[in-house]
Design an enzyme around this catalytic site. Structure first.
Site, PDB file in Angstrom:
ATOM      1  N   GLY A 101       1.011  -1.166   0.044  1.00 11.53           N
ATOM      2  CA  GLY A 101      -0.318   0.112  -0.011  1.00 11.53           C
ATOM      3  C   GLY A 101       0.905   1.491   0.061  1.00 11.53           C
ATOM      4  O   GLY A 101       0.278   2.619  -0.526  1.00 11.53           O
ATOM      5  N   GLU A 104       1.751   1.687  -3.655  1.00  5.44           N
ATOM      6  CA  GLU A 104       1.098   2.392  -4.152  1.00  5.44           C
ATOM      7  C   GLU A 104      -0.001   3.687  -4.018  1.00  5.44           C
ATOM      8  O   GLU A 104      -0.514   4.283  -4.916  1.00  5.44           O
ATOM      9  CB  GLU A 104      -0.965   1.209  -3.686  1.00  5.44           C
ATOM     10  CG  GLU A 104      -0.593   0.295  -3.686  1.00  5.44           C
ATOM     11  CD  GLU A 104      -1.622  -1.102  -3.127  1.00  5.44           C
ATOM     12  OE1 GLU A 104      -1.517  -1.177  -2.652  1.00  5.44           O
ATOM     13  OE2 GLU A 104      -2.245  -1.682  -4.649  1.00  5.44           O
ATOM     14  N   GLU A 124       3.039  -8.121  -1.106  1.00  5.70           N
ATOM     15  CA  GLU A 124       1.743  -8.898  -0.965  1.00  5.70           C
ATOM     16  C   GLU A 124       0.954 -10.335  -0.556  1.00  5.70           C
ATOM     17  O   GLU A 124       0.610 -11.061  -0.308  1.00  5.70           O
ATOM     18  CB  GLU A 124       0.113  -8.095  -1.745  1.00  5.70           C
ATOM     19  CG  GLU A 124       0.200  -6.711  -0.988  1.00  5.70           C
ATOM     20  CD  GLU A 124       1.485  -5.873  -2.072  1.00  5.70           C
ATOM     21  OE1 GLU A 124       1.725  -6.396  -2.815  1.00  5.70           O
ATOM     22  OE2 GLU A 124       0.276  -4.659  -2.029  1.00  5.70           O
TER      23      GLU A 124
END
Ligand code: 3H9
Length: 656
Positions: A101, A104, A124
Site C-alpha cells: 500500500g 501504491e 502482498e
C-alpha cells in the site's frame, strides 16, 4: 496525535507521515492524507506537494492488523485516487522501504524521487494477497506489464537504482532526500500535473503466449500458493480493461484473497515470527556487547556461522584443531562471502571490508577478546565438554559462550564452565548464512542478559529467533525425528521414498524428507543412532532401513547414492531398485504385509505426528507457544507458509 502533518512554505506543501514503527497506512494515516489533499488543493499558496515520511521508512504497506477488523473509511483505494486526481502535483519522497500500500500511495503521486538505498516492492503475495489499492493497474501503466507482473508475483522488493531503470522512480536523491525532493518540487512549481496513471493506456503489451509463459513459470515457483498466480492474472486483466474496470477487478480479487485460508495462515505466520522473537522474560534486559565473535570449528556449520556473522559487519576469529582444517574452514567461509558478492547482496567494497574482519588460529587464546564464542565442533558430548573447558580458561569472564549442538544437553555443557550462567545454545540451521531460523536454547542456569544477547545476535544477523528449552533435539529436531520415524514406519508398511517425497512436495514442501536427508548426508544421524543404541530398549520399535543404507556407504548425494541414486544425468536423484529391495526385505523380516499408502494418508500421518509431538513439547514447556512451533517448522523445515504450520492446521478456531 495526528500522524499526518502539513506545512506550506514558498509554494511547496510538505506532507509528513509519522506513524512508527513502519508508517503503515492505518485509518488515521489514510484520513490524514485525504485531509491533506483537500487542504492543499484549497490553498493557493501550495503549488506542488511533497509526501515524505519520518523515521526509518516510507509507508511499508497497509496496516495488516486492520485486515481482521471491519473496514473503516477512507479506504486505501480512495486515498490513492484522491491524491492522483488532486489539482496540485504530488511528489513521493521515498526512503527505507516503499512496500505494498505504501508503493501504491507513491504510484498515486505524480512523481517519485528515492533515496539510493531505498527498496520498493509489492510483498502482498507473502501474505497471500495481491495489491488492493490499484498497484497492478498503475504499475502496468508505468513500467512494462511483464516486469510489473513478475515484480508483483515474486513479492521481492527491488533497489531504487533498478526502479529508475524500469521507469518506476523518476530520479535518485543525493545524500539528503528531503533537500533533493524540495529541489525537485521547486522545479515543478507551476507545472501542470500529469494525467492520472489509472486513466492512461497500459504500456506496450504482451501477447497471449507471453502471458501464458509468465503464468506457467509463476505457478511452478508458487508450489501451491494461489496469490502469485492471481497477481499475474490481475496484471494481465489490468492491461486488457479500462482503468476503472481494472481497479474494480483488482479490488474484488484482493477482498476475496484477504478472506482466503492461505492469506489468514500467512498473516498468522507474519505476526508469529515477530512475536516469538521477543519473549517476555527478556523484556527490558540489556544485551551484553557483541563486538568481536569467535567461532570454534571450521566445518560446514562453523563456516556458515562465520559467514553469517561477518555479513552482519562483525569480525570473526575462527579456531580449528590444525592448520589444514583451519585453512579449509577459512576458505569455505570466504566462498560463502564470494557467493554473497555474486548474488549482489554485498558490493565489492563491502566484500573487502568483511573479508578483512576474518581471522583464524589453532590456539584458543586468540579468543581472549571475544564478546561471544560459538562452538560448532563435532556433535559429541566429550568433544564439546573439552572445548568448553578450554573456553572457560581463555575467554573473558563476561563473554557469552554458546554451543551450536542440535541434540545434546546444553545444561550439561554449561556445567563444564565455572560460571554456567554465561552459556546458552545457539542452534543454527544449515546453510547457516542463509537459513533464517535460530533456536535459542536456554538451560536453567543461563543469565537473563546472556539470553538477551542471543536474541540481540539474531536481530543483527536478521534471523528469526525462537526460544527453546533443553531436551533431545529441542523443538526442531525433536519434531523432525518424530515424523522421520513415522515416515520410516510407512516405508515398512508399503510406501516407497518417492511416494513420501512426492506427497510432501505436493503438500507444498520444497523437498521431501528423503531427498533432504540425501542432501544433508545420512552419516551423522547414523552415528547418533549407533551412540543411542545401548539406551534403546530391545523391544523399542525401530526401523533399520536407513542403517542398512549407511552400511553400504550410501551416505547421500556426496556419496553418489543414498535414498536415491545420483548419476550425472540425474542430479535430483533417480529411484534405485536396490533401496526398494532393502525396504521390501525389512518389511518381510518383520512379517509386515505391504499395502499401498495414498498421498493423503501419508500427509495426514506426517502432520498428525508433528501435532502430537508439538503438544508434548508444549506440555513440557520446551516451546512457549504453538506459534513458536509453527515458526520453527515453516522456517527450519520448509513447512508451507501458506498452511500456517502444523499447530495452526490443528487449531479449528484459527482456521475459521
Ligand atoms: C498491503 O499493503 C495491501 C495493499 O496492497 C492494499 C490495501 C487495501 N502493518 O518486521 P519488523 C510491524 S499488505 C502493521 O520487526 P523490520 C511489525 O509487526 C502489506 N504492522 O521490522 C512489528 O511490530 P512489533 C504490505 C506492521 O525493520 C514492527 O512493525 N506490506 C506492518 O525488520 C516492526 O516490524 C508488507 O507486507 C504492517 N504492514 O522490517 C510489509 N509491517 O514491533 C510487511 C510491520 O509490535 N513488513 N509491522 O512486533 C515488513 O516486511 C517489515 O516489517 C519491514 C521492516 C521490511 C517493513
Amino acid at each position: 496525535m495526528n500522524p499526518v502533518s502539513l506545512a506550506i512554505e514558498r509554494g511547496i506543501a510538505v506532507v509528513t507521515i509519522d506513524n512508527p514503527p513502519v508508517n503503515a497506512a492505518s485509518q488515521a494515516v489514510r484520513a490524514g492524507l485525504v485531509d491533506a489533499v483537500r487542504r492543499i488543493d484549497g490553498d493557493d499558496a501550495a503549488r506542488v506537494a511533497v509526501l515524505i515520511c519520518a523515521g526509518r521508512t516510507f509507508v511499508a504497506g497497509a496496516d495488516i492488523r486492520e485486515f481482521d477488523q471491519p473496514p473503516v473509511g477512507p479506504l486505501l483505494p480512495e486515498v490513492v485516487a484522491r491524491i492522483e486526481t488532486a489539482t496540485t502535483p504530488w511528489i513521493a519522497a521515498i526512503h527505507g522501504t516503499a512496500l505494498g500500500g505504501g508503493l501504491e500511495i507513491a504510484l498515486g503521486c505524480h512523481y517519485r524521487i528515492a533515496d539510493p538505498k531505498a527498496r520498493l516492492g509489492f510483498p502482498e503475495v507473502n501474505l497471500g494477497l495481491i495489491p488492493g489499492a490499484g498497484g497492478t493497474v498503475r504499475l502496468a501503466r508505468l513500467i512494462q506489464p511483464g516486469d510489473a507482473a513478475r515484480m508483483i508475483a515474486s513479492g521481492k522488493p527491488i533497489a531504487a537504482t533498478r526502479a529508475v531503470e524500469l521507469g518506476l522512480v523518476d530520479r535518485l536523491a543525493g545524500d539528503d532526500l528531503r533537500d533533493a525532493a524540495l529541489g525537485f518540487a521547486a522545479e515543478m512549481q507551476g507545472a501542470n500535473r500529469p494525467s492520472p496513471l489509472s486513466g492512461r493506456a497500459p504500456l506496450a503489451c504482451l501477447d497471449a503466449s507471453q502471458w501464458q509463459a509468465i503464468r506457467t513459470a509463476t505457478e511452478e515457483r508458487a508450489r501451491g500458493r494461489i496469490a502469485p498466480v492471481e497477481a499475474v492474472d490481475a496484471v494481465r486483466e489490468a492491461t486488457e480493461l479500462a482503468g476503472d474496470a481494472a481497479l474494480a477487478g483488482e479490488r474484488e480479487r484482493f477482498v476475496r484473497l484477504r478472506q482466503s485460508p492461505q492469506s489468514k495462515a500467512m498473516r498468522y505466520v507474519f505476526f508469529a515470527e515477530r512475536m516469538v522473537s521477543k519473549p517476555p522474560e527478556i523484556a527490558g534486559i540489556a544485551a551484553r556487547p557483541l563486538g568481536h565473535i569467535g567461532v570454534v570449528g571450521g566445518g560446514t556449520m562453523g563456516a556458515g556461522i562465520s559467514a553469517a556473522v561477518l555479513l552482519s559487519g562483525r569480525p570473526v576469529t575462527m579456531i580449528e584443531r590444525d592448520r589444514g582444517l583451519l585453512a579449509k574452514g577459512l576458505a569455505a567461509t570466504r566462498a560463502h562471502l564470494g557467493a554473497s558478492l555474486q548474488r549482489g547482496l554485498i558490493d565489492t567494497a563491502g566484500h573487502e571490508r568483511i573479508l578483512a574482519g576474518l581471522s583464524g588460529s589453532t590456539d584458543h587464546r586468540a579468543l581472549a577478546d571475544c564478546d561471544l564464542v560459538i562452538e560448532a565442533v563435532f556433535e559429541d558430548l566429550d568433544v564439546k565438554l573439552a572445548v568448553f573447558g578450554e573456553l572457560d580458561r581463555v575467554t573473558k569472564s563476561q563473554a557469552v559462550l554458546a554451543t551450536n549442538t542440535s541434540y545434546l544437553d546444553v545444561g550439561r555443557i554449561a556445567r563444564a564452565v565455572r560460571d554456567p550462567s554465561r552459556v546458552i545454545g545457539l542452534h543454527f540451521f544449515s546453510p547457516a548464512h542463509i537459513m533464517k531460523l535460530l533456536e535459542i536454547v536456554r538451560p536453567e542456569t543461563a543469565a537473563p542478559d546472556v539470553l538477551a544477547t542471543g536474541f540481540a545476535l539474531a536481530r543483527h544477523l536478521r534471523k528469526i529467533a525462537v526460544p527453546a528449552g533443553v531436551c533431545d533435539g529441542f523443538i526442531a529436531n525433536r519434531i523432525m525425528n518424530a515424523y522421520r520415524r513415522t515416515c520410516d514406519t510407512m516405508l515398512e508398511e508399503g510406501a516407497l521414498p518417492r511416494d513420501i517425497d512426492d506427497a510432501m512436495t505436493r503438500f507444498g514442501f520444497a523437498m521431501g524428507l528423503y531427498a533432504v536427508q540425501d542432501l544433508a548426508g545420512l552419516d551423522i544421524a547414523w552415528a547418533m543412532r549407533k551412540r543411542q543404541a545401548e539406551s534403546r530398549g530391545p523391544d523399542a520399535p525401530y526401523v533399520a532401513i536407513a542403517d542398512r543404507l549407511c552400511e553400504l556407504g550410501r551416505f547421500g548425494r556426496k556419496a553418489g547414492a543414498g535414498w536415491y541414486l545420483y548419476p550425472p544425468d540425474s542430479p535430483k536423484g533417480a529411484v534405485d531398485p536396490v533401496v526398494e529391495q532393502i525396504i521390501r526385505e525389512e518389511s518381510a523380516r518383520k512379517g509386515i504385509e505391504r499395502r499401498p499408502i495414498t498421498g493423503d494418508e501419508i500427509m495426514q500421518r506426517i502432520v498428525q505426528t508433528m501435532q502430537d509431538e508439538g503438544r508434548r513439547i508444549l506440555a513440557e514447556g520446551i516451546a512457549a507457544s504453538a506459534e513458536a512451533i509453527d515458526v520453527v517448522m515453516v522456517n527450519g523445515f520448509g513447512f508451507p507458509r501458506w498452511r500456517g504450520g502444523p499447530m495452526f492446521m490443528g487449531d479449528p478456531i484459527a482456521l475459521c
